[in-house]
Design an enzyme around this catalytic site. Structure first.
Site, short mmCIF file in Angstrom:
data_model
loop_
_atom_site.label_atom_id
_atom_site.label_comp_id
_atom_site.label_asym_id
_atom_site.label_seq_id
_atom_site.Cartn_x
_atom_site.Cartn_y
_atom_site.Cartn_z
N GLU A 166 -1.20 -4.41 5.88
CA GLU A 166 -0.67 -5.40 4.96
C GLU A 166 0.35 -4.75 4.04
O GLU A 166 0.27 -3.56 3.75
CB GLU A 166 -1.80 -5.99 4.13
CG GLU A 166 -2.82 -6.66 5.02
CD GLU A 166 -4.04 -7.16 4.28
OE1 GLU A 166 -4.43 -8.29 4.51
OE2 GLU A 166 -4.59 -6.41 3.46
N CYS A 201 4.99 -3.49 -2.08
CA CYS A 201 3.89 -2.52 -1.99
C CYS A 201 3.64 -2.26 -0.50
O CYS A 201 3.39 -3.17 0.26
CB CYS A 201 2.65 -3.07 -2.67
SG CYS A 201 1.23 -1.98 -2.55
N CYS A 229 -8.46 3.55 5.67
CA CYS A 229 -8.36 4.70 4.76
C CYS A 229 -9.61 5.55 4.88
O CYS A 229 -10.71 5.04 5.07
CB CYS A 229 -8.22 4.22 3.32
SG CYS A 229 -7.83 5.56 2.16
N CYS A 269 -13.15 5.46 -1.61
CA CYS A 269 -13.36 5.10 -3.02
C CYS A 269 -14.28 3.88 -3.07
O CYS A 269 -14.09 2.91 -2.35
CB CYS A 269 -12.02 4.79 -3.69
SG CYS A 269 -10.88 6.18 -3.63
N CYS A 284 -12.92 0.15 -3.71
CA CYS A 284 -11.73 -0.30 -2.98
C CYS A 284 -12.11 -0.96 -1.66
O CYS A 284 -12.86 -0.39 -0.87
CB CYS A 284 -10.80 0.88 -2.73
SG CYS A 284 -9.29 0.41 -1.85
N GLY A 325 -4.32 2.78 2.74
CA GLY A 325 -4.22 4.18 3.18
C GLY A 325 -3.87 5.15 2.07
O GLY A 325 -3.57 4.76 0.95
N GLU A 326 -3.96 6.43 2.42
CA GLU A 326 -3.66 7.51 1.48
C GLU A 326 -2.38 8.20 1.96
O GLU A 326 -2.40 8.94 2.96
CB GLU A 326 -4.86 8.48 1.43
CG GLU A 326 -4.60 9.80 0.75
CD GLU A 326 -3.95 9.69 -0.63
OE1 GLU A 326 -4.42 8.89 -1.47
OE2 GLU A 326 -2.95 10.39 -0.86
N SER A 379 1.45 6.68 -4.89
CA SER A 379 0.17 6.94 -5.54
C SER A 379 -0.74 7.71 -4.59
O SER A 379 -0.86 7.37 -3.42
CB SER A 379 -0.48 5.61 -5.93
OG SER A 379 -1.75 5.85 -6.50
N LEU A 415 -6.78 8.42 -11.12
CA LEU A 415 -7.75 9.23 -11.85
C LEU A 415 -9.13 8.56 -11.83
O LEU A 415 -10.09 9.11 -11.32
CB LEU A 415 -7.23 9.42 -13.28
CG LEU A 415 -7.95 10.40 -14.19
CD1 LEU A 415 -7.93 11.80 -13.60
CD2 LEU A 415 -7.31 10.39 -15.58
N CYS A 425 -4.28 -4.79 -6.16
CA CYS A 425 -4.70 -3.41 -5.92
C CYS A 425 -6.14 -3.36 -5.42
O CYS A 425 -7.03 -3.98 -6.01
CB CYS A 425 -4.67 -2.59 -7.21
SG CYS A 425 -3.09 -2.50 -8.01
N1 SAH Z 1 -4.77 5.82 -1.68
C1 SAH Z 1 -3.78 5.87 -2.73
C2 SAH Z 1 -2.83 4.72 -2.65
C3 SAH Z 1 -3.46 3.35 -2.94
S1 SAH Z 1 -2.96 2.87 -4.52
C4 SAH Z 1 -4.47 5.98 -4.07
O1 SAH Z 1 -5.69 5.89 -4.10
O2 SAH Z 1 -3.82 6.23 -5.08
C5 SAH Z 1 -4.12 1.70 -4.91
C6 SAH Z 1 -4.49 1.76 -6.38
O3 SAH Z 1 -5.41 0.70 -6.62
C7 SAH Z 1 -5.21 3.05 -6.74
O4 SAH Z 1 -4.82 3.50 -8.00
C8 SAH Z 1 -6.67 2.62 -6.77
O5 SAH Z 1 -7.40 3.43 -7.63
C9 SAH Z 1 -6.55 1.20 -7.23
N2 SAH Z 1 -7.67 0.36 -6.77
C10 SAH Z 1 -8.45 0.52 -5.69
N3 SAH Z 1 -9.37 -0.45 -5.62
C11 SAH Z 1 -9.16 -1.26 -6.68
C12 SAH Z 1 -9.78 -2.45 -7.14
N4 SAH Z 1 -10.79 -3.01 -6.49
N5 SAH Z 1 -9.30 -3.02 -8.27
C13 SAH Z 1 -8.27 -2.47 -8.93
N6 SAH Z 1 -7.63 -1.36 -8.53
C14 SAH Z 1 -8.08 -0.74 -7.42
#
Ligand code: SAH
Length: 377
Positions: A96, A132, A139, A143, A146, A190-191, A220, A244, A362
């Protein structure tokens, strides 16, 4: 070029197209024509590159050379104007990408547009539009908050598949850089730093051939420390954001298991030695989870962690989803957290959720086709 395999122009850089042109016995200036056809005119097939002689076009077609844009399988439009695109690839995998006509505050990495007035009349409404982009199918990072993590790791995207998401959306929206300004955030599925080479190749193509300035791009990472170091040495690179999400190791390991491998000390050491450009800051993203990582104590720990750094913080109140066992803090908790950081001199912004109703915000990207249609208000 292998005779039997399909060869796609999208994702090829100048050098690779130059070798193709040479192998075909064509003059060197055809390389530029191919680059412009694919990356500027965004043709759907080799046949449509009208600057090429018919003989060359037929020869490429006979060798099964295609352009290779990913197919837009579906579009979901949010009440706020955000559009979530579902792209299908030949191996039936899909990812997506999200079009945000007014950005989400993440594009400059500082959220500073969040309070901007609407663009003055005369400017087109997508003047601060942001795409985006995804870097992998699924991924591996896992986390806990996510949705994409629930898919697991499927595969890396190629450079062509990363660039293809951007170009397909630009065509769909009838937007053309560099005349039209556009921001990119590599914050989709993804990362990116676990698919580093393809991601960086896509960045170079987007800068050099598509014409999007690197200063309008942000990537990111969840915190792949060795790649943060490599990234600092890149001559062409987007701005850096680091997820973070926790203020101490115990909490971060619970929320982001990769913290066992690269803990806060290693992560922040890499951030501190990251070679920032003039007036550049590192962005730290922080997903606020109600009563888990959003207390005053957490905020104070963040202040200590970031002391002395040229940093800013983007707060994201949790975007909920099925299978995510955390809740979204109330606005006053978000405000109180922001105030602690701001008072300590750290520029801190709250990222506006975009497209929550269509699972485009996000952490919500997970091919929720049925969900988005049944849950959307
Ligand atoms: N994998 C990379 C790129 C994805 S960016 C990374 O982790 O940075 C996606 C952003 O959304 C990250 O900052 C992540 O911490 C945040 N994110 C993930 N799940 C979320 C959620 N359920 N609600 C709000 N932000 C979230």
């Amino acid at each position: 070029m292998p005779e039997d395999a399909k060869f796609q122009l999208l994702g090829c850089d100048r050098g690779e197209l130059a070798s193709l042109v040479e192998r075909e016995g064509e003059p060197a200036f055809r390389t530029q024509q191919l680059l412009e056809g694919v990356y500027r005119q965004r043709v759907q097939s080799v046949e449509q590159i009208s600057t090429l002689p018919q003989g060359f076009r037929s020869s490429l077609a006979a060798k099964r050379v295609s352009v290779g844009f990913p197919e837009i399988e579906s579009r979901f439009t949010s009440q706020d104007g955000t559009i979530r695109y579902l792209f299908a690839f030949d191996d039936s995998q899909s990812v997506e990408a999200v079009w945000m006509p007014e950005g989400d505050g993440g594009e400059t990495g500082d959220g500073s547009e969040a309070g901007d007035p609407a663009p003055a009349s005369g400017l087109r409404s997508w003047d601060r539009a942001t795409i985006c982009v995804s870097s992998q199918v699924g991924c591996a990072v896992d986390c806990q908050f996510c949705l994409t993590a629930l898919l697991g790791a499927k595969r890396n995207l190629t450079a062509g598949e990363i660039v293809g998401q951007v170009l397909s959306i630009l065509s769909d929206q009838e937007v053309s850089p560099p005349q039209d300004r556009i921001n990119l955030v590599f914050m989709g599925m993804g990362e990116p730093f676990l698919n580093y080479e393809n991601f960086m190749k896509a960045v170079r193509l987007l800068v050099q051939e598509v014409g999007i300035a690197e200063s309008r791009m942000t990537v990111s990472t969840a915190g792949i420390v060795p790649r943060i170091e490599d990234f600092g040495n890149e001559p062409v690179r987007p701005k850096l954001a680091i997820s973070l999400n926790a203020s101490n190791d115990e909490l971060r390991t619970r929320l982001m298991p990769l913290n066992r491998k690269w803990n806060l000390e290693k992560l922040l050491a890499a951030a501190r030695s990251f070679p920032l450009r003039n007036r550049e800051r590192i962005t730290f993203e922080y997903v606020l989870l109600d009563a888990v990582n959003d207390t005053a104590q957490n905020a104070n720990e963040i202040v200590e962690l970031l002391r002395g750094m040229r940093a800013k913080v983007n707060l994201i109140a949790l975007n909920p989803g099925p299978g995510i066992h955390f809740s979204t803090p109330a606005d006053d908790r978000v405000g109180a957290f922001q105030e602690v950081l701001t008072k300590a001199g750290i520029p801190t912004f709250v990222r506006r959720p975009r497209g929550r109703d269509i699972f485009a915000a996000c952490g919500q990207l997970k091919q929720t086709v049925a969900l988005a249609t049944t849950l959307a208000p």
